[in-house]
Design a protein around this motif. Structure first.
Motif, PDB file in Angstrom:
ATOM      1  N   MET A 305      29.162  12.927  16.253  1.00 12.65           N
ATOM      2  CA  MET A 305      29.894  12.168  15.187  1.00 12.65           C
ATOM      3  C   MET A 305      30.104  10.770  15.649  1.00 12.65           C
ATOM      4  SD  MET A 305      29.544  14.111  12.832  1.00 12.65           S
ATOM      5  CE  MET A 305      27.893  15.165  13.786  1.00 12.65           C
ATOM      6  N   VAL A 306      30.446  10.454  16.681  1.00  8.21           N
ATOM      7  CA  VAL A 306      31.170   9.087  16.823  1.00  8.21           C
ATOM      8  C   VAL A 306      29.411   8.049  17.308  1.00  8.21           C
ATOM      9  CG1 VAL A 306      31.721   7.917  18.362  1.00  8.21           C
ATOM     10  CG2 VAL A 306      33.293   9.603  17.811  1.00  8.21           C
ATOM     11  N   VAL A 307      28.488   8.142  17.802  1.00 10.05           N
ATOM     12  CA  VAL A 307      27.476   8.361  18.339  1.00 10.05           C
ATOM     13  C   VAL A 307      26.272   7.299  17.028  1.00 10.05           C
ATOM     14  CG1 VAL A 307      25.381   7.802  19.053  1.00 10.05           C
ATOM     15  CG2 VAL A 307      27.492   8.151  20.347  1.00 10.05           C
ATOM     16  N   LEU A 308      26.568   8.326  16.114  1.00 10.07           N
ATOM     17  CA  LEU A 308      26.123   8.796  14.383  1.00 10.07           C
ATOM     18  C   LEU A 308      26.877   7.421  13.757  1.00 10.07           C
ATOM     19  CD1 LEU A 308      22.965  10.519  13.436  1.00 10.07           C
ATOM     20  CD2 LEU A 308      25.073  11.863  12.144  1.00 10.07           C
ATOM     21  N   THR A 309      27.902   7.713  13.744  1.00 10.72           N
ATOM     22  CA  THR A 309      28.878   6.891  13.182  1.00 10.72           C
ATOM     23  C   THR A 309      28.710   5.121  13.037  1.00 10.72           C
ATOM     24  OG1 THR A 309      30.494   8.255  12.874  1.00 10.72           O
ATOM     25  CG2 THR A 309      30.988   6.155  11.776  1.00 10.72           C
ATOM     26  N   LEU A 310      28.985   4.754  14.963  1.00  7.17           N
ATOM     27  CA  LEU A 310      28.743   3.541  15.698  1.00  7.17           C
ATOM     28  C   LEU A 310      27.551   3.295  14.924  1.00  7.17           C
ATOM     29  CD1 LEU A 310      30.589   3.953  18.479  1.00  7.17           C
ATOM     30  CD2 LEU A 310      30.840   2.743  16.575  1.00  7.17           C
ATOM     31  N   VAL A 311      26.153   4.098  14.866  1.00  8.58           N
ATOM     32  CA  VAL A 311      24.742   3.764  14.851  1.00  8.58           C
ATOM     33  C   VAL A 311      24.308   3.075  13.634  1.00  8.58           C
ATOM     34  CG1 VAL A 311      22.194   4.229  14.584  1.00  8.58           C
ATOM     35  CG2 VAL A 311      23.607   4.388  17.021  1.00  8.58           C
ATOM     36  N   MET A 312      25.292   4.051  12.733  1.00  4.16           N
ATOM     37  CA  MET A 312      24.800   3.974  11.031  1.00  4.16           C
ATOM     38  C   MET A 312      25.381   2.465  10.787  1.00  4.16           C
ATOM     39  SD  MET A 312      23.486   6.220   9.472  1.00  4.16           S
ATOM     40  CE  MET A 312      23.083   7.732   9.317  1.00  4.16           C
ATOM     41  N   ARG A 313      26.862   2.239  11.397  1.00  3.32           N
ATOM     42  CA  ARG A 313      27.491   0.975  10.789  1.00  3.32           C
ATOM     43  C   ARG A 313      27.182  -0.118  11.283  1.00  3.32           C
ATOM     44  NH1 ARG A 313      34.752   1.768  13.058  1.00  3.32           N
ATOM     45  NH2 ARG A 313      34.907   3.559  11.030  1.00  3.32           N
ATOM     46  N   LEU A 314      26.010   0.261  12.395  1.00  2.00           N
ATOM     47  CA  LEU A 314      25.758  -0.983  13.324  1.00  2.00           C
ATOM     48  C   LEU A 314      24.805  -1.625  12.760  1.00  2.00           C
ATOM     49  CD1 LEU A 314      26.021  -2.943  16.210  1.00  2.00           C
ATOM     50  CD2 LEU A 314      24.126  -1.157  16.856  1.00  2.00           C
ATOM     51  N   ALA A 315      23.806  -0.273  11.850  1.00  2.00           N
ATOM     52  CA  ALA A 315      22.737  -1.049  10.941  1.00  2.00           C
ATOM     53  C   ALA A 315      22.788  -1.390   9.549  1.00  2.00           C
ATOM     54  CB  ALA A 315      22.636   0.054  10.367  1.00  2.00           C
TER      55      ALA A 315
END
Lengths: 322, 484
Positions: A305-315
């Motif tokens: 979840m953390v990785v997913l959220t970070l990736v989404m935020r970055l995008a």
């Protein structure tokens, strides 16, 4: 600022009479007892059903405990060492990951496309169609799993009957390890698509109609309006919809158990099913080891979840920078 | 309103949460049992078909002793889980069936179960049928067998109409593997596309079929329970699953699939679903235990007249299998406050009236073989039980020789894939090299048993691999209590 000035106020001054307005403001700022009263059920229930079991699982994961008798011996990290060398654990993780990788994009994409269609106010029977897509969501998963056993039956199921007309099959959807996981994933997507659809429909209600009308006035066609107005405005919702869908997908236990029980030959053994099998389904229950798998799976879920959220935020940040 | 400090409010919430949580937690001071009506004796089991037999028994018990019995019936799937949770919260019922997944010796060691006092009449009636390490421990009686050990799950049940349609005499069912395959071919030719249905998704049942077929192929086994951990070659004490007889049994089952005789849906059916498919005429043959007659009688009464039964098919046509002495089904909880009453209740279980009632339930055959003579049951059930009495032998049990063997088996971790998994994998096409897989399974079981023996011996167990060896035992013989 106000509160700071109040806390640095001389002690004597605090006892000084205040105007009625000041008293009212101060009262409004005091945490009311009612806040805690209304919070209490959540705090109590969250404590009992989330915090307490989580802590218990952590403790149990350090024990050798068969669930038989009250004998439990502390073994430290032994269960975790065993877990790292357990091919079934890694296989179950791989299966869970595969389910996520295949079904989440399908659900999110199909849900969005359907929502775009059903959000059209000129579509006849839109309400009925929305309900139709949502019906599988409210159906009990165990019943869905059971009924799908008949639907996918290789001997007399309607799907195989249809395939036989086309000269194909019979296909042993649930009984063959080559097809069982795909069959479970297909049913999962069908059953839960309605939830993702509702998320997207709710998100679409936030797109201002004036913006769309303005774009139309400026000569933008449907595709351009979708690409340059609707989708950019939906992007923030995509993060949470993907996260929610991933979490839902990881909770696929009931569907797998009722459709295949994790078989044949471990081909649908999602991690949740493996945890249950180890704790309760095995000839020799092993609650300590099952707890270790549960804790490891929980940690991996949070990490994902953390990785997913970070990736989404970055995008999203990159998109905004452009 | 008076302001409540944030810390105070949180402390209040914590106390509020702690109350119900502590209520759920295990109490170490109160010896509890499941709570039903005050004063009633709590009884949990998973034998749904025994309702009428037990109800009559409980009524009589209440009349004699003045204590009501509150019975809860669980699905076999959930019984073990219920017991685990009940024990964890000190709420085991007074009487329960052992679904802990552990040998009885382990329950005795842990004090989970307690001995009971039977009446003199009951003791006399049980002479010769109680085994140390199975029913008695240190000479004290813990449980009584109500079912016969002369039973298996692999009787051949046939649909006579389909057989007659294939031009076969339905009164003369195939007894050899070759005959069985030949008849399947004839059935296919006569329009029964898939003559045999099997519960391939029910790996435990498939394991029972495989063990029965291997025994019918001449494999002599020493047995503790029915899981792979407890099944060994009687003559060597080794795990036997890569033996010639097991490989032949595998090959027989596999041939039924490769020849197209198996109903394709079998791969996702459990035993109940497979029975329904068979009873609805989708297949001609179905392997099952004697209880099949009882289920058919209750659910598919009109089908009964078309059903025929014979022993398991075997290479030599004799169909001999073996089982160890029957376990006791009901146990008294170690912390029960009603052990005296439970003793009286268990005494009633040994009476011939109960055995007759048991036979009339048409589930597993009663321990008393004469009960069938007085029971009003369909001829089909009688025939099935008579076949079993004739063809099922008494296998040696290492636990009877040395009760500490039970502790070793309880200590052993599950090996996955287990025998049931391997059957499913091989018959489903996921395992290519069966011999290699079975040899690996044997080796892993042996290693695990050695480890478990060390653990038990470190605790003063006194066990060795010799306890598993019964060199003098031969397949087809009875290994009686005097042979140990």
């Amino acid at each position: 600022m106000t509160s700071m000035s109040r806390t640095t106020e001389p002690r004597a001054a605090r006892g000084a009479p205040r105007s009625a307005g000041e008293v009212a403001v101060a009262k409004r700022r005091r945490p009311s007892l009612w806040i805690y009263v209304f919070l209490a059920p959540t705090v109590v229930l969250f404590g009992m059903y989330t915090v307490w079991p989580s802590i218990s699982s952590l403790v149990y994961s350090t024990l050798e405990w068969r669930g038989l008798g009250l004998e439990r011996s502390f073994t430290g990290l032994e269960n975790y060492r065993r877990l790292l060398a357990d091919p079934l654990f890694w296989k179950s993780l791989w299966i869970t990951l595969l389910i996520i990788v295949v079904t989440v994009p399908l659900r999110v994409t199909a849900g969005l496309l359907l929502a775009l269609v059903l959000n059209n106010p000129r579509l006849p029977l839109a309400g009925l169609l929305r309900t139709a897509f949502f019906v599988p969501v409210v159906a009990t998963t165990a019943i869905v799993g059971f009924v799908m056993g008949f639907v996918l039956d290789p001997s007399a199921g309607p799907i195989n009957e249809a395939l036989s007309i086309l000269g194909v099959g019979p296909v042993d959807f649930l009984g063959s390890s080559r097809t069982s996981l795909w069959a479970v994933m297909g049913v999962h997507v069908w059953k839960w698509l309605g939830v993702t659809l509702i998320y997207w429909l709710a998100a679409l209600q936030t797109v201002p109609r004036e913006l769309l009308e303005a774009a139309e006035t400026d000569g933008a066609g449907p595709a351009a309006r979708l690409r340059h107005v609707t989708l950019p405005l939906l992007r923030p919702f995509a993060v949470i919809i993907v996260v929610l869908t991933v979490i839902e997908t990881m909770q696929i236990f009931d569907l797998v158990v009722t459709m295949t029980g994790g078989g044949p030959f471990f081909s649908t053994l999602a991690t949740e099913v493996y945890i249950y099998d180890t704790a309760f389904g095995a000839a020799r229950p092993d609650l300590g080891y099952a707890s270790a798998i549960g804790v490891a799976f929980g940690v991996l879920t949070v990490l994902l979840m953390v990785v997913l959220t970070l990736v989404m935020r970055l995008a999203r940040r990159r998109q905004e920078e452009r | 309103m008076e302001r409540i400090p944030r810390r105070g409010a949180l402390a209040l919430f914590a106390a509020g949460a702690a109350l119900p949580v502590s209520g759920c937690a295990r109490s170490s001071t109160r010896g509890g049992v499941a709570h039903g009506d005050a004063g009633s004796l709590q009884w949990w089991d998973h034998f749904d078909p025994l309702k009428s037999a037990l109800t009559g028994l409980f009524d009589e018990f209440e009349g004699n002793v003045g204590v009501a019995v509150e019975r809860t019936v669980y699905n076999p799937d959930s019984m073990g889980q219920a017991l685990q949770l009940a024990e964890g919260s000190d709420q085991l019922p007074d009487v329960f069936t052992n679904f802990f997944g552990a040998p009885s010796a382990a329950l005795v060691d842990r004090g989970t179960v307690a001995p009971v006092e039977l009446s003199d009449e009951a003791r006399r009636g049980l002479e010769g049928s109680l085994f140390e390490g199975v029913h008695t421990f240190d000479g004290k009686i813990f449980t009584v067998p109500i079912f016969s050990h002369r039973q298996n799950s692999t009787l051949t049940w046939a649909n006579s109409r389909l057989l007659e349609k294939a031009g076969h005499d339905a009164e003369n069912l195939p007894s050899t593997w070759d005959d069985f395959r030949t008849l399947c071919r004839d059935l296919v030719a006569s329009g029964t596309d898939h003559p045999w249905v099997a519960p391939l998704a029910h790996s435990d049942r498939m394991q029972e079929h495989l063990v029965d077929l291997a025994q019918s192929a001449g494999q002599s086994l020493a047995m503790v329970g029915s899981s792979g951990n407890g099944i060994t070659d009687a003559r060597t004490g080794d795990f036997p699953f890569a033996s010639e007889a097991f490989l032949e049994a595998f090959a027989f089952l596999h041939s039924l699939i490769t020849d197209g005789f198996m109903l394709p849906a079998s791969t996702s059916l459990d035993a109940r679903e497979a029975r329904v498919r068979w009873a609805s005429g989708e297949a001609a043959f179905f392997f099952d235990g004697p209880w099949n007659a009882g289920v058919l009688n209750g659910q598919f009464g009109e089908f009964m007249e078309d059903v025929r039964v014979s022993g398991p098919p075997s290479p030599d046509g004799r169909g001999l299998t073996a089982r160890p002495p029957a376990d006791g089904q009901f146990w008294c909880a170690g912390r029960s406050q009603r052990r005296e009453e439970v003793g009286e209740l268990f005494s009633l279980l040994t009476r011939s009236e109960f055995a007759v009632a048991l036979a009339e339930n048409m589930d597993q055959p009663p321990a008393d073989p004469h009960a069938l003579d007085r029971a009003e049951v369909p001829a089909l059930y009688s025939l099935a039980v008579r076949l079993l009495e004739k063809n099922v032998r008494t296998a040696p049990s290492p636990v009877v020789r040395n009760p500490a063997v039970g502790s070793v088996i309880a200590e052993m971790n599950d090996i996955r894939p287990d025998l049931g998994d391997i059957i499913q994998g091989y018959l489903g096409g996921d395992i290519d090299d069966l011999g290699k897989e079975l040899t690996r399974f044997n080796d892993r079981l042996s290693t695990e048993r050695d480890r478990a023996i060390d653990v038990v011996n470190d605790a003063g167990g006194g066990v060795s691999v010799q306890d598993w060896i019964f060199e003098e035992y031969r397949s087809g013989d009875d290994f009686d209590v005097t042979d140990y």
